[in-house]
Design a protein around this motif. Structure first.
Motif, PDB file in Angstrom:
ATOM      1  N   LEU A 165       0.805  -1.163   0.028  1.00  0.00           N
ATOM      2  CA  LEU A 165      -0.174  -0.068  -0.253  1.00  0.00           C
ATOM      3  C   LEU A 165       0.858   1.317   0.070  1.00  0.00           C
ATOM      4  O   LEU A 165       0.445   2.215  -0.606  1.00  0.00           O
ATOM      5  CB  LEU A 165      -0.912   0.109   1.347  1.00  0.00           C
ATOM      6  N   SER A 174      -6.032   3.683  -1.927  1.00  0.00           N
ATOM      7  CA  SER A 174      -5.581   2.762  -0.710  1.00  0.00           C
ATOM      8  C   SER A 174      -4.033   3.112  -0.695  1.00  0.00           C
ATOM      9  O   SER A 174      -3.269   2.440   0.134  1.00  0.00           O
ATOM     10  CB  SER A 174      -5.655   1.339  -1.155  1.00  0.00           C
ATOM     11  N   HIS A 175      -3.538   4.188  -1.239  1.00  0.00           N
ATOM     12  CA  HIS A 175      -2.226   4.691  -0.851  1.00  0.00           C
ATOM     13  C   HIS A 175      -1.894   4.874   0.553  1.00  0.00           C
ATOM     14  O   HIS A 175      -2.711   5.666   1.269  1.00  0.00           O
ATOM     15  CB  HIS A 175      -1.912   5.768  -1.640  1.00  0.00           C
ATOM     16  N   LEU A 176      -0.888   4.262   1.029  1.00  0.00           N
ATOM     17  CA  LEU A 176      -0.483   4.518   2.523  1.00  0.00           C
ATOM     18  C   LEU A 176       0.534   5.633   2.752  1.00  0.00           C
ATOM     19  O   LEU A 176       1.532   5.266   2.065  1.00  0.00           O
ATOM     20  CB  LEU A 176      -0.050   3.222   3.080  1.00  0.00           C
ATOM     21  N   GLU A 180       2.626   7.171   8.020  1.00  0.00           N
ATOM     22  CA  GLU A 180       1.617   6.135   8.689  1.00  0.00           C
ATOM     23  C   GLU A 180       2.097   4.528   8.175  1.00  0.00           C
ATOM     24  O   GLU A 180       2.060   3.839   9.085  1.00  0.00           O
ATOM     25  CB  GLU A 180       0.162   6.213   7.746  1.00  0.00           C
ATOM     26  N   ALA A 181       2.887   4.424   7.167  1.00  0.00           N
ATOM     27  CA  ALA A 181       3.471   3.223   6.973  1.00  0.00           C
ATOM     28  C   ALA A 181       4.462   2.955   8.168  1.00  0.00           C
ATOM     29  O   ALA A 181       4.609   1.801   8.603  1.00  0.00           O
ATOM     30  CB  ALA A 181       4.040   3.281   5.474  1.00  0.00           C
ATOM     31  N   SER A 292      -8.067  -6.783   4.263  1.00  0.00           N
ATOM     32  CA  SER A 292      -7.149  -6.110   3.394  1.00  0.00           C
ATOM     33  C   SER A 292      -6.584  -6.618   2.356  1.00  0.00           C
ATOM     34  O   SER A 292      -6.650  -6.167   1.059  1.00  0.00           O
ATOM     35  CB  SER A 292      -6.135  -5.164   3.988  1.00  0.00           C
ATOM     36  N   ASP A 312     -10.637   2.330  -1.797  1.00  0.00           N
ATOM     37  CA  ASP A 312      -9.930   2.633  -0.567  1.00  0.00           C
ATOM     38  C   ASP A 312     -10.014   1.451   0.483  1.00  0.00           C
ATOM     39  O   ASP A 312      -9.695   1.596   1.587  1.00  0.00           O
ATOM     40  CB  ASP A 312     -10.563   3.808  -0.060  1.00  0.00           C
ATOM     41  N   LEU A 315      -6.710  -0.139   2.177  1.00  0.00           N
ATOM     42  CA  LEU A 315      -6.562   0.739   3.334  1.00  0.00           C
ATOM     43  C   LEU A 315      -7.249   0.784   4.467  1.00  0.00           C
ATOM     44  O   LEU A 315      -6.738   0.704   5.761  1.00  0.00           O
ATOM     45  CB  LEU A 315      -6.132   2.086   2.767  1.00  0.00           C
ATOM     46  N   TYR A 316      -8.593   0.860   4.443  1.00  0.00           N
ATOM     47  CA  TYR A 316      -9.539   0.856   5.406  1.00  0.00           C
ATOM     48  C   TYR A 316      -9.476  -0.316   6.246  1.00  0.00           C
ATOM     49  O   TYR A 316      -9.362  -0.338   7.550  1.00  0.00           O
ATOM     50  CB  TYR A 316     -10.974   0.831   4.859  1.00  0.00           C
ATOM     51  N   LEU A 318      -6.600  -2.396   6.629  1.00  0.00           N
ATOM     52  CA  LEU A 318      -5.352  -2.464   6.893  1.00  0.00           C
ATOM     53  C   LEU A 318      -5.416  -1.512   8.596  1.00  0.00           C
ATOM     54  O   LEU A 318      -4.761  -1.849   9.322  1.00  0.00           O
ATOM     55  CB  LEU A 318      -4.432  -2.005   6.139  1.00  0.00           C
ATOM     56  N   ARG A 319      -5.979  -0.330   8.620  1.00  0.00           N
ATOM     57  CA  ARG A 319      -6.178   0.323   9.449  1.00  0.00           C
ATOM     58  C   ARG A 319      -6.982  -0.031  10.522  1.00  0.00           C
ATOM     59  O   ARG A 319      -6.839   0.120  11.735  1.00  0.00           O
ATOM     60  CB  ARG A 319      -6.754   1.901   8.998  1.00  0.00           C
TER      61      ARG A 319
END
Length: 334
Positions: A165, A174-176, A180-181, A292, A312, A315-316, A318-319
């Motif tokens: 991501l 979905s770019h991280l 945040e990564a 994810s 998205d 990413l959603y 994974l968060r």
């Protein structure tokens, strides 16, 4: 761009539809059936498409899957052999292409009416029984292509997803972001601890349907039968409850404790209901990682308008790995 990255474009072409129609006709003939009308393409998604055809023995459905879920036909067939009372065998599959033809079974339980609490309880209890029955058949299901997302595999998948991501283009939904990564990498211990807790408990990994709700259930001769295994995984059994929990708290508002009671009865010889409920906390951590992963594959070849709707999702989820369960805001849960 590789052909698999163009799934939703490819299946919208006349050449592809003619190829699929020819295959449907071949499979119907092999089954002693004959198409009696035009093939209609019901919908196209980045991950699958469905065609419907009338035949002299009733309507049939054709499904084609994108690369990441092309395992579904072979897994569906394997499950129908292991659990013929709960999963009806497809009429035909092409495992290499991820194609399948199934008989129409009418309106699903969820589409026929708003499923009652009792019906929801029957769905989750049946899912648990199937999980217990196939838990010793992982070799066969994994050989059919079911993704191995069992607890021990999750930490490596989490690290891989963070990298994947973070490497997506900056304008991808979905770019991280890099900061945040870095934070997610620093907090990988949450995933490790969840996995240790699950592995120390008596519940196994087994079939995780991935999208368990009455809309993916037919009632045939008074018996429930599951279908739609395009999101299925071999994972910790409690991960199957993520979707019912979401429906219970955000859609149907049937009491979640009553659904959990029904599911827990199938496992009560291994652990009591309170202990099972406590395991939902680490199971929703591993579920978030595995979900994810499913979404990243599903949107692999999504076009701009499709990314705007679903892009998205990887990413959603994974968060959600680092969100509390039960969520403080029920509208933002699993």
């Amino acid at each position: 761009m590789p052909a698999h990255d163009l799934f939703s474009q490819t299946v919208a072409t006349e050449d592809w539809r003619q190829e699929a129609t020819h295959w449907i006709d071949e499979q119907l003939a092999a089954a002693g059936r004959r198409r009696t009308g035009d093939v209609v393409q019901r919908r196209i998604r980045p991950w699958s498409t469905q065609l419907v055809a009338p035949s002299d023995h009733g309507t049939v459905w054709f499904k084609a899957n994108c690369r990441s879920s092309a395992y579904e036909p072979a897994v569906h067939l394997a499950l129908s052999e292991l659990e013929p009372g709960e999963v009806e065998a497809p009429l035909a599959i092409d495992a290499d292409r991820g194609w399948m033809v199934t008989a129409d079974r009418g309106t699903t339980l969820g589409d026929s009416h708003d499923a009652t609490l009792v019906e929801w309880q029957e769905v989750v209890e049946l899912a648990a029984r199937v999980q217990r029955q196939v838990a010793d058949h992982g070799t066969a299901l994994l050989a059919a292509g079911l993704p191995d997302c069992s607890p021990a595999t999750v930490p490596a998948r989490y690290a891989w997803l963070v990298d994947q991501l973070a490497d997506l283009p900056a304008d991808h939904p979905s770019h991280l972001p890099s900061d945040e990564a870095a934070s997610l990498r620093e907090r990988s211990g949450v995933v490790d601890e969840a996995v240790r807790t699950l592995l120390a408990a008596p519940l196994p990994a087994s079939l995780q349907h991935g999208d368990l709700h009455p809309g993916n259930v037919f009632v045939v001769d008074g018996m429930m039968r599951f279908f739609d295994f395009g999101d299925a995984q071999w994972a910790h059994v409690l991960e199957v409850l993520a979707v019912p929990y979401g429906y219970s708290t955000r859609v149907t508002h049937h009491p979640w404790p009553a659904l959990l009671d029904a599911y827990a009865t199938v496992w009560e010889d291994l652990l009591d209901r309170a202990a099972l409920e406590a395991l939902m906390v680490p199971a929703m951590v591993t579920h978030a990682v595995n979900r994810s992963f499913t979404w990243l594959g599903a949107i692999e070849g999504a076009q701009p308008e499709e990314l705007a709707e679903w892009g998205d999702s990887a990413l959603y989820y994974l968060r959600l790995t680092h969100e509390p369960f039960p969520p403080e805001d029920p509208e933002n849960g699993p």
